[in-house]
Write a protein that holds these residues in place. Structure first.
Motif, PDB file in Angstrom:
ATOM      1  N   ASP A  28      35.910  41.105  56.006  1.00 14.20           N
ATOM      2  CA  ASP A  28      35.066  39.988  56.430  1.00 14.20           C
ATOM      3  C   ASP A  28      35.888  38.924  57.172  1.00 14.20           C
ATOM      4  OD1 ASP A  28      32.552  38.830  56.705  1.00 14.20           O
ATOM      5  OD2 ASP A  28      32.731  37.677  54.848  1.00 14.20           O
ATOM      6  N   GLY A  29      36.774  39.371  58.075  1.00 15.08           N
ATOM      7  CA  GLY A  29      37.583  38.466  58.882  1.00 15.08           C
ATOM      8  C   GLY A  29      38.963  38.157  58.322  1.00 15.08           C
ATOM      9  N   LEU A  30      39.252  38.590  57.105  1.00 11.29           N
ATOM     10  CA  LEU A  30      40.552  38.363  56.477  1.00 11.29           C
ATOM     11  C   LEU A  30      41.372  39.655  56.574  1.00 11.29           C
ATOM     12  CD1 LEU A  30      42.351  36.465  54.745  1.00 11.29           C
ATOM     13  CD2 LEU A  30      41.236  37.441  52.735  1.00 11.29           C
ATOM     14  N   LEU A  31      42.533  39.585  57.241  1.00 16.06           N
ATOM     15  CA  LEU A  31      43.389  40.772  57.357  1.00 16.06           C
ATOM     16  C   LEU A  31      44.200  40.923  56.083  1.00 16.06           C
ATOM     17  CD1 LEU A  31      44.603  40.373  61.027  1.00 16.06           C
ATOM     18  CD2 LEU A  31      42.755  41.800  60.158  1.00 16.06           C
ATOM     19  N   ARG A  32      44.159  42.130  55.486  1.00 15.89           N
ATOM     20  CA  ARG A  32      44.819  42.366  54.207  1.00 15.89           C
ATOM     21  C   ARG A  32      45.507  43.719  54.214  1.00 15.89           C
ATOM     22  NH1 ARG A  32      40.329  41.487  49.741  1.00 15.89           N
ATOM     23  NH2 ARG A  32      42.113  40.895  48.484  1.00 15.89           N
ATOM     24  N   GLU A  41      31.346  45.340  54.479  1.00 18.62           N
ATOM     25  CA  GLU A  41      32.084  44.160  54.930  1.00 18.62           C
ATOM     26  C   GLU A  41      33.570  44.456  55.142  1.00 18.62           C
ATOM     27  OE1 GLU A  41      31.495  41.211  51.948  1.00 18.62           O
ATOM     28  OE2 GLU A  41      29.327  41.155  52.229  1.00 18.62           O
ATOM     29  N   ILE A  42      33.998  45.684  54.807  1.00 19.38           N
ATOM     30  CA  ILE A  42      35.411  46.055  54.886  1.00 19.38           C
ATOM     31  C   ILE A  42      35.599  47.104  55.986  1.00 19.38           C
ATOM     32  CG2 ILE A  42      37.357  47.067  53.640  1.00 19.38           C
ATOM     33  CD1 ILE A  42      35.990  46.091  51.035  1.00 19.38           C
ATOM     34  N   ARG A  43      36.449  46.768  56.965  1.00 17.45           N
ATOM     35  CA  ARG A  43      36.767  47.717  58.037  1.00 17.45           C
ATOM     36  C   ARG A  43      38.209  48.170  57.840  1.00 17.45           C
ATOM     37  NH1 ARG A  43      39.216  47.622  63.156  1.00 17.45           N
ATOM     38  NH2 ARG A  43      39.556  45.374  63.016  1.00 17.45           N
ATOM     39  N   ILE A  44      38.390  49.470  57.694  1.00 12.74           N
ATOM     40  CA  ILE A  44      39.735  50.021  57.548  1.00 12.74           C
ATOM     41  C   ILE A  44      40.356  50.113  58.936  1.00 12.74           C
ATOM     42  CG2 ILE A  44      41.100  52.001  56.801  1.00 12.74           C
ATOM     43  CD1 ILE A  44      38.837  52.558  54.747  1.00 12.74           C
ATOM     44  N   ILE A  45      41.429  49.357  59.138  1.00  9.14           N
ATOM     45  CA  ILE A  45      42.120  49.336  60.429  1.00  9.14           C
ATOM     46  C   ILE A  45      42.981  50.580  60.574  1.00  9.14           C
ATOM     47  CG2 ILE A  45      43.809  48.098  61.840  1.00  9.14           C
ATOM     48  CD1 ILE A  45      42.820  45.524  60.370  1.00  9.14           C
ATOM     49  N   GLY A  46      43.693  50.952  59.503  1.00  8.51           N
ATOM     50  CA  GLY A  46      44.524  52.144  59.540  1.00  8.51           C
ATOM     51  C   GLY A  46      45.470  52.193  58.363  1.00  8.51           C
TER      52      GLY A  46
END
Length: 84
Positions: free
Chosen positions: A31-35, A69-74
């Motif tokens: 949701d916009g927070l990179l983790r 709400e969670i997008r897996i970047i890689g």
């Protein structure tokens, strides 16, 4: 992700690896927070986000609807830690 990753660490992210392999480290946009978290699949399409420092950052469980709400970047394939 301390003690494994200190603040300011550099990570390598394989953006072609977005399918969760339980217990591996991933970069996610929550949701916009990179983790950076270890991910685990849960029954029913849910997802668990886990930190190495579970005393300070307890596990987070998300159901199928919340996972949207969670997008897996890689997947993290490399990291470098600066020792102070």
């Amino acid at each position: 992700m301390e003690p494994a990753l200190n603040d300011g660490s550099t990570v390598g992210v394989d953006t072609s690896k977005q399918t969760v392999s339980d217990g591996k480290m991933y970069a996610v946009d929550h949701d916009g927070l990179l983790r950076i978290k270890m991910l685990y699949r849960l029954p029913g399409g849910g997802l668990r986000l886990k930190s190495f420092n579970s005393d300070e950052h307890p596990d987070e469980n998300y159901n199928r609807d919340q996972v949207k709400e969670i997008r897996i970047i890689g997947r993290i394939f490399w990291y470098s830690v600066l020792l102070l």
